[in-house]
Design an enzyme around this catalytic site. Structure first.
Site, PDB file in Angstrom:
ATOM      1  N   ASP B  17       0.703  -1.183  -0.416  1.00 24.80           N
ATOM      2  CA  ASP B  17      -0.176   0.181   0.285  1.00 24.80           C
ATOM      3  C   ASP B  17       0.807   1.602   0.064  1.00 24.80           C
ATOM      4  OD1 ASP B  17       1.144   0.326   2.123  1.00 24.80           O
ATOM      5  OD2 ASP B  17      -0.649  -0.505   3.065  1.00 24.80           O
ATOM      6  N   ARG B  18       0.632   2.503   0.165  1.00 19.62           N
ATOM      7  CA  ARG B  18       1.272   3.289   0.090  1.00 19.62           C
ATOM      8  C   ARG B  18       2.107   4.050   0.590  1.00 19.62           C
ATOM      9  NH1 ARG B  18      -1.071   9.499   0.094  1.00 19.62           N
ATOM     10  NH2 ARG B  18      -1.977   9.592   2.213  1.00 19.62           N
TER      11      ARG B  18
END
Lengths: 135, 135, 135, 135
Positions: B17-18
């Site tokens: 994920d980021r």
């Protein structure tokens, strides 16, 4: 005082598995939706918290599965903040069918406040006050 | 006697994920991989169990996150069967970096044996014996 | 006459990857949301279609990525029905940032009507008429 | 000369949907696995490319679905590099059942080389030479 926020979502086909019900890991995605909307409702924004150089990393997650969710169901996620400490935030979730009220799952997550390098750090004071709410 | 099976997988970009690390729900997918390979190693197959009209529905899952997994890491999933009852199977998991040995997460899942309609039912005797292993 | 339906969604953290933007496969999930809401807006329901023993299997999908979507963005999915035949339905999608109007992606999917065994079959007449809309 | 690399994976339960087959977006995840393993086989590493400040963003993806993949199937992903330019890399994929040889899908992705800010930039010369292979 426990703060609770409620949000709704529609079950996506992508979230089901060949048992015909929602795949178990996806309830944790709904918990994410629940706590992000919880913060937004308080006037905070998790995206803003990250823009300031902080993050909330999940340290522990538990889900109890009570009844299956199915494609196209309307699902309600009720998120309750049950604890805020300098470096940790604890949420509980009740996930239910929004039409029938049937309880589908309960969940619990403990999140740790981290900096850009991933180290535990104290939450920004303003964000902590926001979560702790009015006294 | 506790039976443990070890399998390895490579972290996919899709799983990150980021925050730059693996999204927390994906560890439950790896637990699924771990227990499916556990059953295969014993000579059973979860796909065959379903073909016979049975399923294993997750009743409870807990993950403790110890260190982040990152894109392209080799990850080892060690799955241990810690309990078999007529209608339930309990697995524990240790997820670690296969190159460094760093422990990334531990997890626990309780599964309930169900029939095609989703009702709890006793596991087929042959499958239960397979899981219980030699005595 | 082309029918278009618009729906909005909020980007989930789960949908991002370590590039900091939405992972490319997730746009196809949003297309699913778009066409399910398209059918609901017409008075049909994809869940009902499946309950009648039919399904729509994707035969081809194309996405052109124009600008990145990011966590917490409001995203608009505009779904247009561009063709209905006896055994096939073609949708096009324009995905944009709902706040700025920036176009993020365009997509195209061809779906084939199948029966419970997965074989191509004609769509139920009532459903086809629904999709074809008023003339 | 076209370079092709083949890798195999096992279908996860998480990847299926309630139609009993693999959800259509997940084929793009398998394409990611295919091209990452393609680069590794050439002696490059996509993780290293990112560590140097570059990325490959998908500009276009197309999948043609020919036959369903099912839970626990062994799937082969054959990845072919069909074009390298200063700022773009084009891969094609043939996805098949590794046991029966049945072709499940074909796919095509165009990737654009970007820098840390997301702007198109030329690929590092060494990486481009690696992809272009021996002449």
């Amino acid at each position: 005082m426990a703060l609770t926020h409620s949000t709704e979502l529609r079950v996506r086909y992508a979230e089901t598995d060949r048992m015909g019900i929602v795949y178990y890991a996806n309830y944790l995605v709904w918990c994410e939706v629940g706590r992000v909307e919880f913060m937004r409702a308080l006037g905070g924004s998790y995206a803003d918290l990250e823009a300031q150089g902080y993050g909330l990393a999940v340290a522990e997650a538990t889900v109890r599965y009570l009844a299956p969710a199915r494609f196209d169901d309307s699902v309600r996620v009720e998120t309750t903040l049950v604890g805020v400490r300098s470096r940790a935030v604890i949420f509980e979730y009740v996930i239910s069918n929004a039409d029938t009220g049937t309880r589908l799952a309960t969940a619990h997550t403990a999140l740790v406040s981290i900096d850009r390098t991933g180290r535990p750090t104290a939450l920004p004071a303003a964000f902590r006050e926001l979560l702790e709410g009015p006294r």
